[in-house]
Design an enzyme around this catalytic site. Structure first.
Site, short mmCIF file in Angstrom:
data_model
loop_
_atom_site.label_atom_id
_atom_site.label_comp_id
_atom_site.label_asym_id
_atom_site.label_seq_id
_atom_site.Cartn_x
_atom_site.Cartn_y
_atom_site.Cartn_z
CE LYS A 94 -64.19 -89.18 -10.27
NZ LYS A 94 -63.26 -88.15 -9.75
CB CYS A 112 -51.71 -86.48 2.02
SG CYS A 112 -52.59 -86.63 0.51
CD GLU A 152 -51.32 -92.74 1.26
OE1 GLU A 152 -51.32 -92.21 2.37
OE2 GLU A 152 -50.87 -93.88 1.04
CD GLU A 208 -56.57 -84.18 5.73
OE1 GLU A 208 -57.51 -84.97 5.58
OE2 GLU A 208 -55.48 -84.29 5.12
N GLY A 212 -57.44 -89.73 -1.45
CA GLY A 212 -58.49 -88.74 -1.18
C GLY A 212 -58.86 -88.77 0.29
CB SER A 213 -61.80 -87.44 2.05
OG SER A 213 -62.87 -88.22 1.56
N GLY A 243 -62.56 -92.92 1.20
CA GLY A 243 -61.69 -94.11 1.20
C GLY A 243 -62.35 -95.27 1.95
#
Ligand code: UN1
Length: 493
Positions: A174, A282, A248, A383, A226-227, A231
């Site tokens: 996806k 990231c 990650e 972030e 992703g975030s 996650g």
């Protein structure tokens, strides 16, 4: 308008519901890239069934044969590099020299995965009994769900998809809703390379569809980038369903500049780390920690150079920095700058959206530097995923390391110093999965482990040989040729 479909079981198909969504060029919101299939639960079901069936054949294809196909995947990415880079830039914004690098990372990963299929080493170990041999080797796991972000729309998916398939798994991918066209081209390349039907499937759509992939009982592994928020939700579901997940997630990476550093080099590193990919990696440098003896000087140097960066559409030659991904992200940059200034940060440069007629059509934000940020400030901790760099003052080497580690995340860290002893201590003490000495926080290479500690990851490493730990299980075989019952732990003791 161009229409894009899902790729399931070797065929290009619309979403079962017939629904679609649009995607826009972040450099010019009037430019609609296309209409994309909006997949849902039924599409996930169809893709998983195809991947499950294909797995039964694919797992038995000799690994080096699977590797031959991965090599072709690398060749085709190489052939399509420039054209694909333009597609990626149009949909996610970074300049084409960067998207070409993104494709190169996939090429490297494909060739690495290909060669690794000839060296998926196991272990052969003596048994504690006579006429018996013990061995252990890797086996594939089954259907893998890959869910990724838009900022590295080809490289990051390749880190998961190619080792997973090389190891004998099948994949449902996806791509991000903000980079679906790249996902479509990924499928075109896999198809052309001869990946058998069902082994690789692409479902276009939004987060809720990803959720169906995560929940599906026949998807045995999830690879996610992703975030941290999403996650952690994925980890919760995978925990309950007892499936493996490799996460990650966020970062708030810092570069230390010591007073003995080559300041020109540290400056180049900081600019590239903070404003490369418009700060949307990231691994981006979002905190600078500068020794007090060079603090004012380094800020002056930074300001001069940041103001010279050429902001513009990534497809335009000469652009140094493209837009952020969408308006929500631009508004978030504005929000964080306002908070930073209110909390006592000193705005050195930038801080605003770009308003010239050309740039106002897109999501452009100025390269922004805010100094005098302390560990108590929001900007030091949150972030941003945009071109907003904080600068903090360190009184000593020890203080710099303390500030570097004052962070809930732990992906990448860097130090610029000429003192070899301090460099080694930093390499040991910096609490990140990746550490750079005299280099910026960005720039990981495809054949090395990639991942973070603390709030960034959950113990897995993509890239290099460690990616195969995510996508394989160990099978232990005891081969007894004694023709007698040999009771372990009993008969020999
Ligand atoms: C990411 O931002 O998700 O090390 C990946 C780097 C790149 C990969 C970044 N090679 O910055």
């Amino acid at each position: 308008m161009e229409k894009f479909k899902n790729y399931i079981n070797g065929a290009w198909v619309d979403a079962v519901s017939g629904k679609t969504f649009l995607n826009y060029n972040p450099a010019n919101l009037e430019d609609i890239i296309g209409e994309f299939a909006l997949s849902d639960k039924e599409d996930v079901q169809n893709a998983v069934m195809a991947a499950k069936e294909a797995y039964e054949k694919w797992r038995l294809v000799p690994a080096p044969k699977r590797g031959d196909i991965m090599r072709k995947v690398g060749d085709i990415f190489n052939r399509r590099k420039k054209e694909l880079a333009k597609v990626m830039t149009r949909e996610m914004g970074k300049p084409t020299f960067e998207t070409e690098g993104d494709v190169q990372e996939a090429i490297d990963t494909a060739y690495y995965a290909a060669s690794e299929t000839r060296r998926l080493f196991g272990h052969t170990v003596p048994s504690e009994m006579n006429n018996k041999m013990n061995l252990s080797f890797r086996t594939p796991i089954g259907v893998v769900g890959v869910i990724t972000a838009w900022n590295f729309p080809i490289a990051v998916p390749s880190w998961k998809i190619l080792p997973a398939i090389a190891a004998g798994n099948t994949v449902i991918f996806k791509p991000s809703k903000d980079a679906p066209h790249s996902g479509v081209i990924f499928a075109e390349i896999m198809e052309e390379a001869g990946v058998p039907k069902g082994v690789f499937n692409v479902l276009l759509g939004k987060g809720s569809m990803g959720d169906h992939i995560v929940h599906h009982p026949d998807v045995r592994v999830i690879g996610f980038t992703g975030s941290t928020e999403i996650g952690c939700q994925i980890a919760e579901v995978c925990g309950k369903l007892n499936k493996r997940c490799s996460l990650e997630m966020g970062g708030k990476n810092a570069q230390i500049v010591m007073d003995d550093a080559n300041l020109e080099l540290a400056l180049e590193g900081a600019l590239w780390g903070a404003f490369g990919t418009t700060g949307q990696r990231c691994t981006a440098t979002s905190r600078l920690i500068v020794h007090k003896n060079v603090y004012d000087k380094f800020i002056d140097m930074l300001k001069v150079r940041a103001e010279k960066l050429k902001i513009g559409p990534g497809l335009q030659a000469g652009t140094d920095m493209g837009p952020v991904i969408h308006m929500k992200s631009l508004e978030n940059c504005e929000r964080i700058v306002a908070i930073a200034v209110k909390e006592g940060g000193r705005l050195i440069t930038g801080g605003k959206r770009c308003t010239t007629p050309e740039l106002a059509k897109g999501c452009f934000f100025e390269p922004t530097i805010i100094a005098d940020v302390t560990e108590k400030h929001t900007l030091f901790n949150e972030e941003v995923f945009g071109p907003v760099l904080s600068v903090s003052k360190a009184d000593s080497f020890e203080h710099a390391i303390e500030l570097q580690n004052h962070c809930e995340y732990g992906l990448s860290g860097s130090i610029y110093t000429k003192d070899v002893n301090k460099a080694w201590v930093a390499a040991r003490e910096i609490q990140t999965g990746i550490c750079y000495i005299n280099a910026p926080t960005i720039g990981a290479e495809a054949h090395m482990p990639f991942g973070g500690v603390k709030g960034t990851g959950n113990g897995h490493r993509e890239g290099g040989w460690t990616a195969f730990d995510i996508f394989t299980e160990w099978k232990t075989v005891y081969f007894d040729y004694s023709d007698t019952l040999q009771r372990a732990q009993i008969d020999n003791y």
